[in-house]
Motif scaffolding. Structure first.
Motif, short mmCIF file in Angstrom:
data_model
loop_
_atom_site.label_atom_id
_atom_site.label_comp_id
_atom_site.label_asym_id
_atom_site.label_seq_id
_atom_site.Cartn_x
_atom_site.Cartn_y
_atom_site.Cartn_z
N ILE A 53 0.76 -1.20 -0.02
CA ILE A 53 0.00 0.29 -0.08
C ILE A 53 0.89 1.10 0.01
N HIS A 54 2.11 1.22 0.81
CA HIS A 54 2.99 2.19 0.60
C HIS A 54 3.70 2.25 -0.77
N GLY A 55 3.98 1.31 -1.13
CA GLY A 55 4.75 1.19 -2.57
C GLY A 55 5.04 -0.12 -2.96
N SER A 85 0.05 3.81 -2.63
CA SER A 85 -0.68 5.01 -2.27
C SER A 85 -0.01 5.98 -1.48
N CYS A 86 1.05 5.91 -1.17
CA CYS A 86 1.91 6.73 -0.04
C CYS A 86 1.99 8.13 -0.63
N GLN A 87 1.60 9.13 0.21
CA GLN A 87 1.62 10.55 -0.18
C GLN A 87 2.85 11.24 0.34
N HIS A 88 3.49 11.83 -0.43
CA HIS A 88 4.64 12.43 -0.36
C HIS A 88 4.73 13.73 -0.96
N GLY A 89 5.29 14.80 -0.53
CA GLY A 89 5.61 15.94 -1.38
C GLY A 89 4.22 16.97 -1.33
N TRP A 110 -2.09 10.90 5.62
CA TRP A 110 -2.27 9.76 4.93
C TRP A 110 -1.43 8.87 5.68
N HIS A 111 -0.31 9.20 6.16
CA HIS A 111 0.56 8.22 7.13
C HIS A 111 -0.39 8.02 8.65
N ARG A 112 -0.81 9.00 8.99
CA ARG A 112 -1.54 8.92 10.26
C ARG A 112 -2.77 7.65 9.79
N PRO A 150 12.93 15.62 10.20
CA PRO A 150 13.73 14.49 10.24
C PRO A 150 13.19 13.27 9.23
N HIS A 151 11.94 13.54 8.90
CA HIS A 151 11.39 12.32 7.86
C HIS A 151 12.14 11.48 7.07
N ASP A 152 12.60 12.36 6.05
CA ASP A 152 13.28 11.74 4.88
C ASP A 152 14.75 11.25 5.36
N LEU A 209 15.72 10.26 8.22
CA LEU A 209 15.69 8.85 8.86
C LEU A 209 15.86 7.87 7.94
N HIS A 210 14.81 7.72 7.07
CA HIS A 210 14.75 6.90 5.71
C HIS A 210 15.95 6.45 5.25
N VAL A 211 16.76 7.38 4.92
CA VAL A 211 17.89 7.20 4.25
C VAL A 211 19.17 6.96 4.82
N ILE A 261 11.02 -1.47 11.44
CA ILE A 261 11.44 0.04 12.03
C ILE A 261 10.60 1.04 11.15
N PHE A 262 10.06 0.88 10.00
CA PHE A 262 9.06 1.92 9.48
C PHE A 262 8.23 2.44 10.30
N TRP A 263 7.26 1.40 10.97
CA TRP A 263 6.24 1.76 11.89
C TRP A 263 6.67 2.50 13.18
N LEU A 264 7.86 2.11 13.45
CA LEU A 264 8.31 2.93 14.76
C LEU A 264 8.71 4.23 14.21
N HIS A 265 9.19 4.67 13.11
CA HIS A 265 9.57 5.87 12.64
C HIS A 265 8.39 6.75 12.83
N HIS A 266 7.48 6.13 11.82
CA HIS A 266 6.22 6.86 11.56
C HIS A 266 5.31 7.16 12.95
N THR A 267 5.28 6.39 13.62
CA THR A 267 4.59 6.72 14.79
C THR A 267 5.32 7.98 15.51
N PHE A 299 17.25 11.78 -0.22
CA PHE A 299 16.48 11.45 -1.56
C PHE A 299 15.42 10.11 -1.29
N PHE A 300 14.80 10.23 -0.12
CA PHE A 300 13.79 9.02 0.19
C PHE A 300 12.69 9.21 -1.03
N GLY A 301 12.50 8.27 -1.72
CA GLY A 301 11.49 8.13 -2.79
C GLY A 301 11.25 6.98 -3.50
CU1 C2O Z 1 5.52 7.11 3.10
CU2 C2O Z 1 8.13 7.32 5.89
O1 C2O Z 1 7.10 7.30 4.21
#
Ligand code: C2O
Length: 596
Positions: free
Chosen positions: A195-197, A211-215, A222-224, A338-340, A342-344, A361-367, A522-524
């Motif tokens: 669903i994210h990608g 369907s993830c929403q970025h930018g 969406w992430h909530r 910090p979002h992007d 953290l990913h990279v 860890i994605f879910w831990l980061h996004h909470t 460059f998270f994407g």
């Molecule tokens: Cu849609 Cu941290 O990502």
């Protein structure tokens, strides 16, 4: 003699009762300015009566102490409550969302139980989704109506460092159960991540994939929503009815280890089956390495007071007013850092849209991102979520997900603003929310522009000088913005670039210095799969830097922009750049300095 005695005593009794009645009548003052009861849902409790099982729904009235005791005194002069002829002057009724009375309290001194009122249902039977209470002062014929509350308990998302072994095991079980489901089951681990990608190789795209929403300003909303339904699926799969998603507070400056991946997530077990651990990460990070300080510092984003910015501008907390869209840019300041970053810096799967959510860890980061959104709002001073009017496209945009039964569900922005009332969760340290409106207009003036097509950015530091034109040294209006347009990468680089302005020659770059302006990362989508979003733009405010440099007389018409590649640090804090199998090259199209 006997007769007159009887006559006298009857008279006395009648006299006494009548007087008593009138005295009470005279004493019973009405209270015209009483506040409405503030109802809070507390929790559910299971209990048994004569072999039958029930669930009790407990609530409390937070402002009970604001009511005079007299309001709840025994009122024998008023109609009885069942057999109780000495019941309370004011009765409390609990009503459901269709205004039907479902239960009530009427005993005298009711005030003492206003912190533990309840109604019950046979266990397993659904309670009304929302209830409210009426306080009915029968003496003065006044009814006070409370707010309505959801009957679902508010769950608390906690810091991962407070998780017990039992809770960690519930998380592991939930993940394993989801992983055991077929990839086409919307409640499976892989479907949820898709669903994210997803890559083309993951199969025919299923409903809601990619369907993830970025930018855009839909990023946070969406992430909530995504976390909310994922959490319900995970909870159900774990078998623990109280399971919530933990958060990773990497920005906690009081904890020297906060920038390490939390231990349970980076410990492969002896048998290799810790589902919280994946090998597809930066090996430095998986070995206890530290995220760079500049990756976890949200202070630049938190200083902003506007949730959104006009299309084309990332100078906001929540994003540009555009979208929906999967890979839009520029990202908002907060989405960037910090979002992007953290990913990279975690890298591996976390580095691309198509794999990020496969790493637990994605879910831990996004909470934590979701929690920081609440923390940003709580700073007040005009910070607010979109409101009707300009915010309508945000409030009304609908996104699709799946619940724990696999059923398709939708949510809009307007339905996720209040985590407690609308989604029944909060963070353990969630401060109360302050809401005020804000808005801002932009007008742009280009002061410098440079074509960068023949310059490539790699792991080595790079400095570019721009000449500002058309500015006098008098006080100028508007924020100075560094604008990087048409930025392309041939692979997703691990780590990020710190950007500095007018960093003195030979000075060690330090993100806490006055020369630091932000991070580029460059998270994407991995480029090969989504060529149409391979070009992005970045915007950084130079307002603070300009102010400080001007104050120190270090500002001139020449602006030198320096890019410093950074990444996870070794556990001892050394800056390290992890070698990638295929080193990425960054190509910036145009670099501009504008005043907005
Ligand atoms: Cu849609 Cu941290 O990502």
């Amino acid at each position: 003699m006997k007769k007159s005695y009887l006559y006298l005593s009857t008279f006395a009794v009648v006299f006494f009762v009548v007087c008593h009645f009138f005295i009470l009548e005279a004493l019973a003052a009405c209270f015209p300015d009483l506040p409405s009861p503030q109802l809070t849902f507390e929790r559910t409790e299971d209990y048994e009566v004569r072999g039958r099982e029930f669930t009790r729904y407990r609530m409390s009235i937070a402002n009970a102490s604001e009511y005079p005791e007299e309001l709840f005194a025994a009122a024998p002069q008023l109609p009885a409550c069942g057999n109780n002829t000495n019941s309370s002057r004011t009765w409390l009724d609990i009503l459901d969302n269709t205004d039907r009375r479902i239960y009530g309290f009427c005993a005298a001194n009711l005030q003492n139980v206003l912190d533990r009122i309840w109604f019950a249902r046979p266990r397993g039977e659904a309670p009304p989704p929302r209830v409210y209470v009426n306080l009915r002062d029968r003496e003065c014929d006044v009814t006070l109506t409370s707010n309505d509350v959801s009957t679902t308990p508010v769950r608390i998302r906690r810091n991962i460092s407070d998780y017990s072994d039992e809770q960690l095991n519930a998380l592991r079980t939930g993940i394993e159960v989801m992983q055991s489901r077929s990839d086409t089951d919307p409640t499976s681990w892989i479907y949820q991540a898709n669903i994210h990608g997803a890559f083309a190789q993951d199969g025919t795209p299923q409903p809601a994939w990619n369907s993830c929403q970025h930018g855009s300003w839909h990023f946070l909303a969406w992430h909530r929503m995504y976390l909310y339904y994922f959490e319900r699926i995970l909870r159900q799969a774990s078998g623990d009815p109280n399971l919530t998603l933990p958060y990773w507070n990497y920005g906690d400056t009081n904890n020297p280890n906060a920038r390490q991946i939390p231990l349970p997530y980076r410990q492969p077990s002896n048998t290799g089956d810790n589902p919280l651990y994946v090998t597809n990460r930066s090996s430095i990070m998986n070995n206890g390495g530290l995220l760079p300080e500049s990756a976890v510092d949200h202070s630049v984003a938190f200083a902003l007071t506007n949730f959104s910015s006009p299309a084309g501008s990332g100078q906001s907390f929540g994003g540009q007013r555009s979208g929906p869209g999967h890979g839009l840019s520029p990202h908002s300041v907060f989405e960037g850092t910090p979002h992007d970053v953290l990913h990279v810096n975690i890298g591996g799967w976390m580095g691309s849209f198509e794999r990020a959510a496969r790493d637990p860890i994605f879910w831990l980061h996004h909470t934590n991102i979701d929690r920081l959104w609440e923390a940003w709002l709580a700073q007040g001073n005009g910070r607010s979520n979109p409101t009707s009017g300009q915010g309508d496209p945000w409030l009304n945009e609908t996104f699709t997900f799946f619940d724990e039964t696999g059923a398709t569900v939708t949510l809009t922005g307007a339905e996720i603003i209040h985590t407690i009332d609308q989604l029944n969760y909060r963070y353990d340290d969630q401060p109360s929310q302050v809401e005020q409106a804000s808005s801002r207009q932009i007008d742009q003036k280009v002061l410098a522009k440079k074509n960068m097509k023949d310059i490539q950015l790699k792991d080595e530091p790079l400095s570019i000088t721009l000449q500002l034109a058309g500015e006098t040294h008098e006080l100028v209006k508007g924020d100075l913005i560094l604008d990087l347009e048409d930025v392309q990468v041939d692979a997703l680089p691990l780590g990020h670039y710190e950007i500095y302005v007018n960093l003195p020659e030979g000075e060690e770059p330090n993100y806490k210095s006055e020369y630091y302006v932000g991070n580029m990362s460059f998270f994407g989508p991995a480029k090969t799969d989504s060529p149409k979003v391979s070009s992005r733009s970045f915007k950084f405010s130079l307002a603070e830097v300009e102010k400080r440099l001007k104050k120190n007389h270090q500002w001139s018409d020449e602006v030198r922009v320096t890019f410093i590649k950074t990444g996870p640090k070794s556990p001892s804090g050394q800056r390290m750049i992890e070698k990638m199998a295929q080193p990425a090259t960054v190509q910036i199209g145009t670099m501009k300095i504008v005043r907005e």
